[in-house]
Design an enzyme around this catalytic site. Structure first.
Site, PDB file in Angstrom:
ATOM      1  N   TYR A 203      90.084 -15.900  87.056  1.00 43.23           N
ATOM      2  CA  TYR A 203      88.974 -16.366  86.222  1.00 43.23           C
ATOM      3  C   TYR A 203      88.897 -15.538  84.937  1.00 43.23           C
ATOM      4  CZ  TYR A 203      84.028 -17.503  85.207  1.00 43.23           C
ATOM      5  OH  TYR A 203      82.849 -17.914  84.628  1.00 43.23           O
TER       6      TYR A 203
ATOM      7  N   THR B 138      85.754 -23.353  82.289  1.00 48.38           N
ATOM      8  CA  THR B 138      86.331 -22.767  83.487  1.00 48.38           C
ATOM      9  C   THR B 138      85.467 -23.041  84.715  1.00 48.38           C
ATOM     10  OG1 THR B 138      87.313 -21.013  82.137  1.00 48.38           O
ATOM     11  CG2 THR B 138      87.214 -20.622  84.501  1.00 48.38           C
ATOM     12  N   GLU B 139      84.158 -23.034  84.520  1.00 46.79           N
ATOM     13  CA  GLU B 139      83.248 -23.243  85.644  1.00 46.79           C
ATOM     14  C   GLU B 139      83.227 -24.701  86.111  1.00 46.79           C
ATOM     15  OE1 GLU B 139      81.527 -21.298  87.499  1.00 46.79           O
ATOM     16  OE2 GLU B 139      81.638 -19.368  86.470  1.00 46.79           O
ATOM     17  N   SER B 140      83.073 -25.633  85.180  1.00 49.14           N
ATOM     18  CA  SER B 140      82.818 -27.024  85.582  1.00 49.14           C
ATOM     19  C   SER B 140      83.604 -28.061  84.799  1.00 49.14           C
ATOM     20  CB  SER B 140      81.332 -27.337  85.409  1.00 49.14           C
ATOM     21  OG  SER B 140      81.010 -27.405  84.020  1.00 49.14           O
TER      22      SER B 140
END
Length: 305
Positions: free
Chosen positions: A272, A185-187
């Site tokens: 998120y 999800t972040e990168s």
């Protein structure tokens, strides 16, 4: 527990049992010190617990049960839980007992549900013998997710990052699937990623978080992942295992979660959290309460929710 190799470095049972070899062999041939089958180890533990064919030794029984727990034995989880519940061979600890009983429940043990109700609420506390070897304990018991299948579905360029995360996560007592949910999800597993807010690397660490968890080079994948896992472990302890709150804290900062007494009303953070929980569909995660005191807002958060 899962047999997936990526999750942990498991201490070989033969090495762990070697210290008791003379006692076992002298008493009864059927108790082989080099036994590697969890069922055999449970039989040994039962014998030492009740003094059947060997001198009664509850401390040794607890050690053997713990070895079998690390091999995924539901019976060992259940039996070791009762030893902690009764202070037999180990210091009495209802929190550890409740964790072991819950592990056994998710492993399918028929009697563990009743035992769990007797011990009280699940706390995430675990015996030192499980922490000492960086062994996954309650993780995959509660989840049949196959990380090998997931890994095979990814393009080659992402596999190295996934392998790093699934190897490092258990060392921080984080279930790999949750760590992977954060990273994707972040990168999307990009070690060179840089956000408009100056969040860097696989786990998207802002400079303040990197400094807080001793990350010198945020573009070094190993350092970055370790820093992100350390922060996630801290958040899980701070919010006492509440996944949604810990994940919201990872995205928006624990200050925002405390201030809003729950997941902040930011569209980005709420999306998120939903995305993480789709990948990791559990509300609670084991945590180490010794890391940090609980969030002072936690009681208010619980009241609101």
């Amino acid at each position: 527990m899962t047999r997936v190799k990526q999750l942990l470095s498991i201490v070989l049972l033969g090495a762990s049992l070697a210290g008791g070899a003379r006692v076992v062999q002298a008493a009864e041939p059927k108790f082989e010190a080099q036994a590697t089958d969890a069922r055999q180890i449970v039989e040994q533990a039962l014998a030492f617990e009740h003094g059947e064919g060997v001198p009664r030794d509850p401390e040794r029984a607890a050690e053997l049960y713990c070895e079998a727990v690390r091999s995924g034995s539901a019976e060992a989880m259940y039996s070791l839980g009762w030893m902690y519940a009764n202070g037999r061979g180990v210091p009495r600890d209802d929190g550890i007992a409740a964790t072991l009983f819950e592990m056994a429940v998710f492993k399918g043990h028929e009697g563990a549900g009743k035992a769990r109700r007797v011990a009280g609420d699940y706390t995430g506390a675990v015996p030192e013998c499980l922490k000492a070897h960086s062994v996954e304990w309650a993780f995959s018991i509660r989840d049949n997710w196959d990380s090998r299948k997931y890994l095979a579905s990814l393009p080659e360029r992402k596999k190295k990052m996934v392998e790093l995360i699934t190897t490092l996560a258990p060392r921080f007592s984080i279930e790999p699937r949750l760590a992977l949910a954060i990273a994707t999800t972040e990168s999307n597993f990009d070690s060179n990623a840089l956000s408009p807010k100056n969040a860097m690397g696989v786990m998207q660490l802002i400079p303040e978080t990197a400094s807080r968890f001793n990350v010198k080079d945020s573009y070094d994948p190993v350092e970055n992942i370790k820093g992100g896992l350390a922060y996630l472990r801290w958040l899980l302890a701070y919010y006492r295992g509440n996944v949604a709150l810990a994940v919201a804290g990872y995205n928006a900062g624990e200050g925002a979660v405390d201030r809003y007494r729950g997941v902040p009303p930011y569209k980005e953070t709420q999306a998120y959290v939903r995305r993480i929980l789709e990948f990791f569909p559990r509300t609670e995660h084991p945590f180490d309460a010794r890391l940090v005191n609980a969030s002072p807002a936690l009681s208010a958060i619980k009241a609101v929710n």
